[in-house]
Design an enzyme around this catalytic site. Structure first.
Site, PDB file in Angstrom:
ATOM      1  N   HIS B 103       5.291  11.762 -10.427  1.00 14.14           N
ATOM      2  CA  HIS B 103       6.057  10.437  -8.883  1.00 14.14           C
ATOM      3  C   HIS B 103       6.455   9.388  -9.201  1.00 14.14           C
ATOM      4  O   HIS B 103       6.276   8.360 -10.386  1.00 14.14           O
ATOM      5  CB  HIS B 103       4.357  10.504  -8.225  1.00 14.14           C
ATOM      6  CG  HIS B 103       3.995  10.250  -7.112  1.00 14.14           C
ATOM      7  ND1 HIS B 103       3.030  10.031  -6.222  1.00 14.14           N
ATOM      8  CD2 HIS B 103       4.590   9.052  -6.349  1.00 14.14           C
ATOM      9  CE1 HIS B 103       3.441   9.645  -5.407  1.00 14.14           C
ATOM     10  NE2 HIS B 103       4.905   8.902  -4.988  1.00 14.14           N
ATOM     11  N   HIS B 107       8.336   0.188 -11.724  1.00 14.61           N
ATOM     12  CA  HIS B 107       7.272  -0.986 -12.144  1.00 14.61           C
ATOM     13  C   HIS B 107       8.175  -2.229 -12.069  1.00 14.61           C
ATOM     14  O   HIS B 107       9.425  -2.595 -11.859  1.00 14.61           O
ATOM     15  CB  HIS B 107       7.717  -0.500 -13.954  1.00 14.61           C
ATOM     16  CG  HIS B 107       7.355   0.620 -14.722  1.00 14.61           C
ATOM     17  ND1 HIS B 107       5.867   0.746 -14.803  1.00 14.61           N
ATOM     18  CD2 HIS B 107       7.967   1.462 -14.566  1.00 14.61           C
ATOM     19  CE1 HIS B 107       6.099   2.441 -15.014  1.00 14.61           C
ATOM     20  NE2 HIS B 107       7.252   2.956 -14.798  1.00 14.61           N
TER      21      HIS B 107
END
Lengths: 163, 163
Positions: B103, B107
């Protein structure tokens, strides 16, 4: 001379030779990297906003959207062109994240199984030449320069992908 | 219960507790990370499209634009909230780039001078627990789980930044 070749590009304080640029839009442009990573055939290109802003937060919504739609398009094309199977996208946004050129830029690196023995070694490779520096600078740092001819040739190949 | 708390979020195959989500839009949402990096107070959040697509290239232009406008906003707020001075943004797009949860996710890591002695050690830290794996998985890999309470508390703090 195409329109792209006639244009001027700045990357922080540096003037970029149009022969090294392989894609551009109103807000963004993509260039080959002066100092690609070792191993030698590792692919590593940059996408920048045309406006020379230092931090990602300083881009307008239009610039941000365009920059990443361009990165998406380029990533897809280069992954397929280089028979890769994944992509690393990164922004080192500010000096403490490893940014050395004060101009927002996305690093795009097509990845293959086994390109680095451990996935993390991509970052070790980026750092190899400056182990002695306290604050090493990953993706932006000094590596062996390529010749202008090598860079123009790579950009010319990539330019064809977007025609 | 706010609207955000009543909603459901999926992250790949995982159901995300709404208490761990601190910002959302029509297309995207931001969550705290189950396994933040060592050193312990290192901040590490994720931004995902609501639609569970695996690869970045599969996002629509609207999803791509929204995802990165959300990341920009969250990065700016968290950098300031944590008195940081830079940000690392990264997408590990595909298994060969270290993606483990299928998915798309960005970050975001606020960075400070000296947070890692060498800038690259951020990646070594991500990898510390799986040196033995041939293909280690950087930002996505197994680290010590936090408790649901710890995560809810962090998300609650962040949620206030966007009210």
């Amino acid at each position: 001379m195409t329109q792209m070749e006639a244009e001027h590009y700045k990357f922080g304080p540096y003037k970029i030779d149009p022969s090294e640029v392989f894609f551009s839009t109103k807000f963004s442009y993509a260039l080959v990297n002066l100092r690609p990573l070792v191993p030698g055939n590792f692919i590593h290109v940059l996408v920048c906003p045309r406006r020379g802003v230092k931090r990602f937060v300083d881009l307008t919504a239009d610039e941000t959207s365009d920059l990443w739609c361009v990165a998406q398009k380029i990533g897809g094309q280069l992954e397929s062109y280089h028979n890769a199977s994944s992509l690393t996208f990164a922004i080192q946004d500010g000096p403490q994240a490893g940014q050395t050129v004060p101009h927002v830029h996305i690093h795009i690196m097509p990845r293959k199984s086994g390109d680095f023995e451990r996935n993390d070694e991509i970052y070790d490779a980026l750092d190899k030449k400056e182990k002695e520096l306290k604050q090493s600078l990953d993706l932006d740092k000094e590596r062996k320069d390529r010749t202008p001819d090598e860079m123009s040739q790579e950009a010319a190949e990539y330019r064809k992908l977007f025609m």
